[in-house]
Design an enzyme around this catalytic site. Structure first.
Site, mmCIF file in Angstrom:
data_model
loop_
_atom_site.group_PDB
_atom_site.id
_atom_site.type_symbol
_atom_site.label_atom_id
_atom_site.label_comp_id
_atom_site.label_asym_id
_atom_site.label_seq_id
_atom_site.Cartn_x
_atom_site.Cartn_y
_atom_site.Cartn_z
ATOM 1 N N GLY A 227 0.816 -1.209 0.000
ATOM 2 C CA GLY A 227 0.000 0.000 0.000
ATOM 3 C C GLY A 227 0.849 1.259 0.000
ATOM 4 N N GLU A 341 -1.337 5.455 5.974
ATOM 5 C CA GLU A 341 -0.598 4.256 5.542
ATOM 6 C C GLU A 341 0.717 4.117 6.320
ATOM 7 O OE1 GLU A 341 -1.332 1.914 3.166
ATOM 8 O OE2 GLU A 341 -3.029 2.779 2.098
#
Length: 357
Positions: A227, A341
């Site tokens: 990600g 993230e």
């Protein structure tokens, strides 16, 4: 990708930001172009491309509209890839074709009000009941909230209060007891909905558990590794837009003393970030270890995006500070990238840990 991003997505960016609305047209165009299944194999209806192609796709989208980019990024990476990597054959057949076609939007529900960077401290519970689990808890700062059709939810199934007690579940948005809580008004990324996901006695069949019981934290960390490549691509897009718009504003004759040096520094930093991001993506695509490189790429590219956006405002002068200017929008959009993230402080922890192994 550039034709789609500049021709379809970019003309909508200012309106989406101003009105805080979901970019349906842009996301639908991305789906029609096959971008909602970039990483999904062709046998499941995806494009079957690799992590490097994915990074480039997100970079081009973010150069046009950072909100659209993060919607597509989260859907592809942490919203869909965990099923590809950890799902059973039945789970893949059930979910991946609809995700790849853009009929379902994916989301990732890990963060909680009391567990952000320390994700292993999550409190959401999954109590075993017959041939299933009953989930209770609240997730927060969930991208694609309210528009996602499928949430990858992490909950505690075991007595261990840290990572070994966490499991992952695939939870459809229409599950009884699952509802959207508060939707946040953010500093930037106005077209990307972010908010709370509330689970109240949500019954999830054991067949919808992703990976083995107690393996949820492994799923989450692997998803976040790749990600970060997507978020790095988003950072590159914002930074490149700042460079390009600054260059266009300066023109061949409108160069105050030192402005051309500032532009040169911006462009150099963006190129160095791009090489880090592409290397991390290349390693991931070839199945080689890439945790350290992904964290380095995320750290450097997002810091670069923030600095490039600020430098662009400085070069633009008063025009850059006006509400609705692309320059001030880039600043507002870029800041979140240093936080989500895995914050950039967390990236430094990961990098140091990998170096000291």
């Amino acid at each position: 990708m550039r034709e789609l991003a500049q021709g379809v997505v970019r003309p909508l960016a200012a309106e989406i930001d101003r009105d805080h609305r979901f970019p349906h047209e842009a996301v639908n165009a991305a789906a029609e172009a096959g971008l909602m299944g970039v990483l999904i194999p062709r046998e499941y209806g995806g494009a079957g491309l690799d992590a490097l192609a994915f990074a480039v796709c997100i970079e081009e989208l973010a150069q046009a509209c950072a909100s659209t980019a993060v919607i597509v990024d989260v859907h592809n990476s942490v919203g869909s890839e965990p099923i590809l990597l950890f799902g059973t054959v039945d789970q893949k057949r059930r979910w991946l074709p609809e995700l790849a076609a853009g009929k379902l939007l994916g989301a990732f529900a890990l963060t909680e009000p009391a567990s952000g960077s320390d994700a292993a401290a999550l409190k959401t519970t999954a109590r075993r009941k017959g041939d299933g689990y009953v989930l209770n808890g609240t997730k927060v700062f969930i991208t694609n909230i309210g528009h996602a059709g499928l949430y990858v939810v992490f909950a505690r199934t075991g007595p261990d209060e840290r990572a070994p007690g966490v499991s992952a579940f695939l939870v459809p948005a229409d599950s009884p007891g699952l509802r959207v809580g508060q939707v946040f008004h953010k500093m930037g990324l106005h077209g990307s909905p972010t908010g709370e996901l509330v689970l109240e006695d949500v019954l999830v069949p054991a067949a919808d558990r992703l990976a083995g019981e107690g393996q949820g934290f492994t799923v989450a960390m692997r998803a976040l590794d790749s990600g970060r490549i997507g978020i790095s691509g988003q950072a590159l897009g914002i930074a490149q837009a700042a460079v390009d718009e600054s260059r266009a504003l300066m023109g061949p004759r409108n160069r105050a003393q030192g402005d051309d040096f500032a532009l040169a520094d911006m462009a150099t930093r963006v190129e160095s970030a791009r090489l880090l991001v592409y290397r991390a993506a290349w390693l991931c695509a070839r199945g080689r270890p890439f945790t350290r490189e992904a964290s380095m790429a995320k750290l450097h590219s997002t810091d670069t995006a923030m600095q490039a956006a600020l430098d662009a405002v400085q070069l633009a002068g008063e025009e850059g500070t006006l509400s609705g200017s692309p320059f001030e929008r880039h600043v507002r959009d870029a800041k979140a990238l240093q936080i989500y993230e895995g914050s950039n402080q967390v990236q430094r922890i990961v990098i140091a840990r990998e170096l000291l192994k």
